[in-house]
Design a protein around this motif. Sequence first.
Motif, PDB file in Angstrom:
ATOM      1  N   LEU A   1      -4.887  15.953  -6.579  1.00 53.30           N
ATOM      2  CA  LEU A   1      -5.024  14.499  -6.498  1.00 53.30           C
ATOM      3  C   LEU A   1      -3.852  13.875  -5.760  1.00 53.30           C
ATOM      4  CD1 LEU A   1      -6.388  11.842  -7.217  1.00 53.30           C
ATOM      5  CD2 LEU A   1      -5.303  11.942  -9.467  1.00 53.30           C
TER       6      LEU A   1
ATOM      7  N   ARG B   1       3.469  10.396  -6.906  1.00 54.12           N
ATOM      8  CA  ARG B   1       4.539  10.976  -7.716  1.00 54.12           C
ATOM      9  C   ARG B   1       4.170  11.038  -9.185  1.00 54.12           C
ATOM     10  NH1 ARG B   1       9.884   8.105  -5.030  1.00 54.12           N
ATOM     11  NH2 ARG B   1      10.197   9.657  -3.375  1.00 54.12           N
ATOM     12  N   THR B   2       3.377  10.083  -9.631  1.00 51.07           N
ATOM     13  CA  THR B   2       3.089   9.989 -11.050  1.00 51.07           C
ATOM     14  C   THR B   2       2.116  11.062 -11.525  1.00 51.07           C
ATOM     15  OG1 THR B   2       3.468   7.621 -10.943  1.00 51.07           O
ATOM     16  CG2 THR B   2       2.290   8.410 -12.856  1.00 51.07           C
ATOM     17  N   VAL B   3       1.352  11.630 -10.609  1.00 53.65           N
ATOM     18  CA  VAL B   3       0.398  12.651 -11.027  1.00 53.65           C
ATOM     19  C   VAL B   3       0.917  14.054 -10.749  1.00 53.65           C
ATOM     20  CG1 VAL B   3      -1.528  11.082 -10.671  1.00 53.65           C
ATOM     21  CG2 VAL B   3      -0.845  12.620  -8.835  1.00 53.65           C
TER      22      VAL B   3
ATOM     23  N   TYR C   1       4.013   1.630  -1.009  1.00 52.52           N
ATOM     24  CA  TYR C   1       4.730   1.781  -2.270  1.00 52.52           C
ATOM     25  C   TYR C   1       3.781   2.253  -3.375  1.00 52.52           C
ATOM     26  CZ  TYR C   1       8.641  -0.786  -0.104  1.00 52.52           C
ATOM     27  OH  TYR C   1       9.673  -1.178   0.705  1.00 52.52           O
ATOM     28  N   GLY C   2       2.627   1.620  -3.436  1.00 53.53           N
ATOM     29  CA  GLY C   2       1.676   1.993  -4.480  1.00 53.53           C
ATOM     30  C   GLY C   2       1.203   3.427  -4.332  1.00 53.53           C
ATOM     31  N   ALA C   3       0.925   3.830  -3.118  1.00 55.75           N
ATOM     32  CA  ALA C   3       0.421   5.185  -2.899  1.00 55.75           C
ATOM     33  C   ALA C   3       1.486   6.224  -3.264  1.00 55.75           C
ATOM     34  CB  ALA C   3      -0.002   5.356  -1.442  1.00 55.75           C
TER      35      ALA C   3
ATOM     36  N   THR D   1       0.823  -1.204   0.000  1.00 61.97           N
ATOM     37  CA  THR D   1       0.000   0.000   0.000  1.00 61.97           C
ATOM     38  C   THR D   1       0.859   1.257   0.000  1.00 61.97           C
ATOM     39  OG1 THR D   1      -1.647  -1.236   1.240  1.00 61.97           O
ATOM     40  CG2 THR D   1      -1.905   1.150   1.151  1.00 61.97           C
TER      41      THR D   1
ATOM     42  N   MET E   1       3.969   5.876  -5.361  1.00 60.15           N
ATOM     43  CA  MET E   1       4.150   5.901  -6.820  1.00 60.15           C
ATOM     44  C   MET E   1       3.030   6.696  -7.483  1.00 60.15           C
ATOM     45  SD  MET E   1       6.102   2.767  -8.240  1.00 60.15           S
ATOM     46  CE  MET E   1       6.710   4.136  -9.190  1.00 60.15           C
ATOM     47  N   MET E   2       1.823   6.463  -7.007  1.00 65.49           N
ATOM     48  CA  MET E   2       0.711   7.221  -7.580  1.00 65.49           C
ATOM     49  C   MET E   2       0.889   8.708  -7.328  1.00 65.49           C
ATOM     50  SD  MET E   2      -3.013   5.585  -7.520  1.00 65.49           S
ATOM     51  CE  MET E   2      -3.122   4.685  -6.020  1.00 65.49           C
TER      52      MET E   2
ATOM     53  N   ILE F   1      -4.220  11.599  -2.427  1.00 67.87           N
ATOM     54  CA  ILE F   1      -3.751  10.217  -2.304  1.00 67.87           C
ATOM     55  C   ILE F   1      -2.970  10.057  -1.004  1.00 67.87           C
ATOM     56  CG2 ILE F   1      -2.182   8.496  -3.278  1.00 67.87           C
ATOM     57  CD1 ILE F   1      -2.851   9.780  -6.071  1.00 67.87           C
TER      58      ILE F   1
END
Lengths: 203, 203
Positions: free
Chosen positions: B174, B167-169, B160-162, B158, B164-165, B178
């Motif tokens: 948003l 950073r990606t946006v 790591y995924g959060a 959770t 990455m998200m 997150i």
Amino acid sequence: MGYSQASKAQTHQRVVQAAAAQFRQNGIDGISLADLMKELGLTHGGFYKHFGSRDELVAEAIDYALEDSEQTMRELLFKGGKPNLARYLKTYLSETHRDSRATGCSFTALAGDVARKGEALQTAMAEQIERNLELVGEALDQVRPDQRRNQALLLLSTLYGALMMARTVGDSALSREILRSVRDVLLAKVNAVPDARTRSRAD
Amino acid sequence: MGYSQASKAQTHQRVVQAAAAQFRQNGIDGISLADLMKELGLTHGGFYKHFGSRDELVAEAIDYALEDSEQTMRELLFKGGKPNLARYLKTYLSETHRDSRATGCSFTALAGDVARKGEALQTAMAEQIERNLELVGEALDQVRPDQRRNQALLLLSTLYGALMMARTVGDSALSREILRSVRDVLLAKVNAVPDARTRSRAD
DNA sequence: ATTTGTGGATGATGATCATCATCCTTTTTC
DNA sequence: GAAAAAGGATGATGATCATCATCCACAAAT
């Protein structure tokens, strides 16, 4: 006027699709234009009849990849009437999906690259994540409406993180454990809400 | 015999550290050896007095980055006596950490690249993830021992995924949502076990 | 102080790439 | 069928790189 009517649009689309796969598989900088065209039986020279620059292709290909993944997500979640979150979770956290980089989840395949590239790609990603949140939120129909977005955010974070981990450690026992463990926990949670007795069988 | 005794080892280490930061910031292929050496006030020529090849530096730098991140994790989790999972979560999911690519979590910064590179790097990653799981497992001291590994796996996924998200946006509403949303849910869960009344104040 | 070993600097070399100019070839239009 | 427009092929250009050969300058040993 040179070659068949529809053929240009067709070639254009083939380049975009091949790029969408290659960028996911090998990274946005992981393939040269010459190799990409060669894959389609073409040579590098014709590329600029279709795209103004490499960056233009990158933008198109990533849009295509994101739409492709959204379509897959939508089908897994909603095909056949009622939302089927369990089906989505099982597929997403499968070894098959882990090994299908070129055709699988575009977020996990591209997140690292996109976070470093231009703002345009990041905006495309943000819009896609919004759509994904909406889709997952809809599928969370047993959750209180005011909690759906939070839960969707949490679920996507977990899925993305788990897949990235499983891919980063190669095909190992740890990789399989990550997929199985996270999947089982999430499935148990999903099943707990509507009917506590419908437990998932292993695998 | 040429330059001071300790100076070679020192230069070597400086190159490794600069590379560890640059690879996290710009990707493993995101900086040239010449630019890297220039950053240290050196020229590209001397590089091969320290490393047999670029790949050799990559391996060393990634080991260094992983150890660096583990050290940070260990301090946040355990410094000052009792395990402090809440402190780790808050720091990990902060905007500061999101914006500290070069010095922050090495997994999220490098996962995309490593999944595509050689097996050697993937093995290093796998070993590091095992250590991280152990550390988080230890910090989950209110969880049933036979559930700690599963929970650690879930928590790291959770986080790591959060990140990455987020950073990606890019730096957007948003992105902040997150971080905040996932952090609050996780903190609530952590606090629920030992003492349900100790709720986290926002931020 | 002279010698010598070595870290670092300079300057190639060859490979890979994106991009572009030019030529060839086919298909559509008249 | 002849002309022309455009897709695709060939080949060149300039930039960026990793790698390596050679040179320079300084520190350690004598």
